[in-house]
Write a protein that holds these residues in place. Structure first.
Motif, PDB file in Angstrom:
ATOM      1  N   UNK A  52      23.516  -6.639 -33.559  1.00 46.09           N
ATOM      2  CA  UNK A  52      23.007  -5.741 -32.519  1.00 46.09           C
ATOM      3  C   UNK A  52      22.690  -4.380 -33.125  1.00 46.09           C
ATOM      4  N   UNK A  53      21.715  -3.688 -32.550  1.00 46.73           N
ATOM      5  CA  UNK A  53      21.380  -2.350 -33.034  1.00 46.73           C
ATOM      6  C   UNK A  53      22.400  -1.327 -32.537  1.00 46.73           C
ATOM      7  N   UNK A  54      22.228  -0.080 -32.967  1.00 45.41           N
ATOM      8  CA  UNK A  54      23.041   1.072 -32.530  1.00 45.41           C
ATOM      9  C   UNK A  54      24.523   0.924 -32.859  1.00 45.41           C
ATOM     10  N   UNK A  55      24.826   0.250 -33.967  1.00 46.12           N
ATOM     11  CA  UNK A  55      26.209   0.083 -34.425  1.00 46.12           C
ATOM     12  C   UNK A  55      27.116  -0.611 -33.415  1.00 46.12           C
ATOM     13  N   UNK A  56      26.551  -1.472 -32.600  1.00 47.59           N
ATOM     14  CA  UNK A  56      27.341  -2.247 -31.643  1.00 47.59           C
ATOM     15  C   UNK A  56      27.774  -3.531 -32.339  1.00 47.59           C
ATOM     16  N   UNK A  57      29.043  -3.881 -32.187  1.00 49.01           N
ATOM     17  CA  UNK A  57      29.582  -5.051 -32.875  1.00 49.01           C
ATOM     18  C   UNK A  57      29.006  -6.335 -32.288  1.00 49.01           C
ATOM     19  N   UNK A  58      28.401  -7.125 -33.153  1.00 48.55           N
ATOM     20  CA  UNK A  58      27.888  -8.434 -32.762  1.00 48.55           C
ATOM     21  C   UNK A  58      28.992  -9.468 -32.868  1.00 48.55           C
ATOM     22  N   UNK A  59      28.654 -10.662 -33.340  1.00 48.30           N
ATOM     23  CA  UNK A  59      29.655 -11.712 -33.510  1.00 48.30           C
ATOM     24  C   UNK A  59      29.100 -12.772 -34.446  1.00 48.30           C
ATOM     25  N   UNK A  60      29.973 -13.638 -34.922  1.00 47.35           N
ATOM     26  CA  UNK A  60      29.545 -14.751 -35.769  1.00 47.35           C
ATOM     27  C   UNK A  60      30.575 -15.864 -35.684  1.00 47.35           C
ATOM     28  N   UNK A  61      30.123 -17.068 -36.004  1.00 43.14           N
ATOM     29  CA  UNK A  61      31.014 -18.216 -36.010  1.00 43.14           C
ATOM     30  C   UNK A  61      30.420 -19.315 -36.881  1.00 43.14           C
ATOM     31  N   UNK A  62      31.278 -20.160 -37.414  1.00 42.34           N
ATOM     32  CA  UNK A  62      30.831 -21.347 -38.146  1.00 42.34           C
ATOM     33  C   UNK A  62      30.389 -22.402 -37.137  1.00 42.34           C
ATOM     34  N   UNK A  63      29.422 -23.211 -37.530  1.00 34.47           N
ATOM     35  CA  UNK A  63      28.892 -24.267 -36.668  1.00 34.47           C
ATOM     36  C   UNK A  63      29.157 -25.627 -37.320  1.00 34.47           C
ATOM     37  N   UNK A  64      30.287 -26.277 -36.988  1.00 33.78           N
ATOM     38  CA  UNK A  64      30.565 -27.588 -37.566  1.00 33.78           C
ATOM     39  C   UNK A  64      29.584 -28.630 -37.031  1.00 33.78           C
ATOM     40  N   UNK A  65      29.334 -29.654 -37.832  1.00 32.70           N
ATOM     41  CA  UNK A  65      28.423 -30.709 -37.410  1.00 32.70           C
ATOM     42  C   UNK A  65      27.010 -30.438 -37.881  1.00 32.70           C
ATOM     43  N   UNK A  66      26.080 -31.250 -37.405  1.00 33.79           N
ATOM     44  CA  UNK A  66      24.677 -31.158 -37.793  1.00 33.79           C
ATOM     45  C   UNK A  66      23.900 -30.427 -36.711  1.00 33.79           C
ATOM     46  N   UNK A  67      23.097 -29.442 -37.113  1.00 33.61           N
ATOM     47  CA  UNK A  67      22.264 -28.709 -36.165  1.00 33.61           C
ATOM     48  C   UNK A  67      21.200 -29.622 -35.582  1.00 33.61           C
ATOM     49  N   UNK A  68      20.714 -29.271 -34.380  1.00 34.39           N
ATOM     50  CA  UNK A  68      19.625 -30.018 -33.767  1.00 34.39           C
ATOM     51  C   UNK A  68      18.435 -29.976 -34.722  1.00 34.39           C
ATOM     52  N   UNK A  69      17.757 -31.110 -34.929  1.00 33.52           N
ATOM     53  CA  UNK A  69      16.665 -31.122 -35.910  1.00 33.52           C
ATOM     54  C   UNK A  69      15.481 -30.259 -35.461  1.00 33.52           C
ATOM     55  N   UNK A  70      14.675 -29.855 -36.437  1.00 30.52           N
ATOM     56  CA  UNK A  70      13.435 -29.148 -36.116  1.00 30.52           C
ATOM     57  C   UNK A  70      12.638 -30.015 -35.147  1.00 30.52           C
ATOM     58  N   UNK A  71      12.036 -29.390 -34.152  1.00 29.60           N
ATOM     59  CA  UNK A  71      11.352 -30.162 -33.124  1.00 29.60           C
ATOM     60  C   UNK A  71      10.213 -29.365 -32.507  1.00 29.60           C
ATOM     61  N   UNK A  72       9.332 -30.051 -31.829  1.00 29.68           N
ATOM     62  CA  UNK A  72       8.210 -29.432 -31.136  1.00 29.68           C
ATOM     63  C   UNK A  72       8.497 -29.418 -29.638  1.00 29.68           C
ATOM     64  N   UNK A  73       7.753 -28.611 -28.914  1.00 31.29           N
ATOM     65  CA  UNK A  73       7.807 -28.586 -27.440  1.00 31.29           C
ATOM     66  C   UNK A  73       9.164 -28.166 -26.884  1.00 31.29           C
ATOM     67  N   UNK A  74       9.722 -27.106 -27.444  1.00 32.97           N
ATOM     68  CA  UNK A  74      10.978 -26.545 -26.951  1.00 32.97           C
ATOM     69  C   UNK A  74      10.645 -25.554 -25.833  1.00 32.97           C
ATOM     70  N   UNK A  75      11.265 -25.726 -24.674  1.00 35.22           N
ATOM     71  CA  UNK A  75      11.023 -24.841 -23.538  1.00 35.22           C
ATOM     72  C   UNK A  75      11.733 -23.512 -23.697  1.00 35.22           C
ATOM     73  N   UNK A  76      11.044 -22.435 -23.364  1.00 38.25           N
ATOM     74  CA  UNK A  76      11.617 -21.094 -23.400  1.00 38.25           C
ATOM     75  C   UNK A  76      11.712 -20.599 -21.965  1.00 38.25           C
ATOM     76  N   UNK A  77      12.917 -20.335 -21.504  1.00 38.70           N
ATOM     77  CA  UNK A  77      13.157 -19.856 -20.154  1.00 38.70           C
ATOM     78  C   UNK A  77      13.709 -18.438 -20.221  1.00 38.70           C
ATOM     79  N   UNK A  78      13.108 -17.548 -19.474  1.00 39.75           N
ATOM     80  CA  UNK A  78      13.569 -16.165 -19.375  1.00 39.75           C
ATOM     81  C   UNK A  78      14.207 -16.042 -18.002  1.00 39.75           C
ATOM     82  N   UNK A  79      15.407 -15.513 -17.928  1.00 34.48           N
ATOM     83  CA  UNK A  79      16.141 -15.565 -16.668  1.00 34.48           C
ATOM     84  C   UNK A  79      16.840 -16.903 -16.620  1.00 34.48           C
ATOM     85  N   UNK A  80      17.073 -17.453 -15.465  1.00 33.71           N
ATOM     86  CA  UNK A  80      17.874 -18.665 -15.383  1.00 33.71           C
ATOM     87  C   UNK A  80      17.259 -19.679 -14.449  1.00 33.71           C
TER      88      UNK A  80
END
Length: 153
Positions: free
Chosen positions: A114-142
């Motif tokens: 995050x900008x402005x010296x705000x503490x972000x976060x991090x974590x390890x991701x065990x397992x296999x990530x979702x494969x590269x793919x096409x047609x991923x939906x982007x939703x703004x809001x919910x």
């Protein structure tokens, strides 16, 4: 784009369809203008290969919410073959101030900066990530609940 969404508004349309890589960086700016009601998640943005908000790998690549604890923390989630809801929670963001958010998934880790010296976060991701793919939906809001008090640009 900049769009303020009032809390409690439901089901925005899908804003875009993109191709997604297994390792990625997503960046945007967010401005919290209020706090969602305690007990509700305020959605900021969600990329999904399944067009649903579930706990399966591919449902959140990533999903980002205003935390349900009545604060301005960001709740950042992505999925792997191990679990569809892995991630971390940032420290609180200030109200009425644009903050740059950088989400990176690379080499088995999720990092949120995050900008402005705000503490972000991090974590390890065990397992296999979702494969590269096409047609991923982007939703703004919910599409699945309460929108966050946060315009994005």
């Amino acid at each position: 784009f900049t769009e303020p969404f009032p809390s409690g508004a439901f089901h925005p349309p899908m804003r875009a369809v993109v191709d997604a890589s297994q390792q990625y960086q997503l960046s945007f700016e967010v401005l919290f203008t209020g706090i969602v009601t305690f007990g509700y998640w305020g959605s900021i943005i969600q990329l999904t290969a399944s067009n649903r908000d579930g706990l399966q790998n591919g449902d959140r690549i990533p999903g980002i919410w205003q935390h349900m604890d009545g604060t301005t923390k960001l709740y950042v989630r992505t999925g792997t073959s191990f679990h569809g809801d892995l991630g971390c929670t940032t420290s609180e963001l200030p109200l009425n101030q644009w903050i740059s958010v950088f989400v990176t998934v690379s080499n088995g880790n999720l990092d949120v900066t995050l900008s402005n010296n705000i503490k972000g976060c991090s974590t390890a991701l065990p397992g296999t990530l979702f494969p590269s793919t096409k047609n991923v939906g982007v939703f703004i809001g919910d599409t699945f609940g309460v929108r966050g008090y946060a315009p994005r640009k």
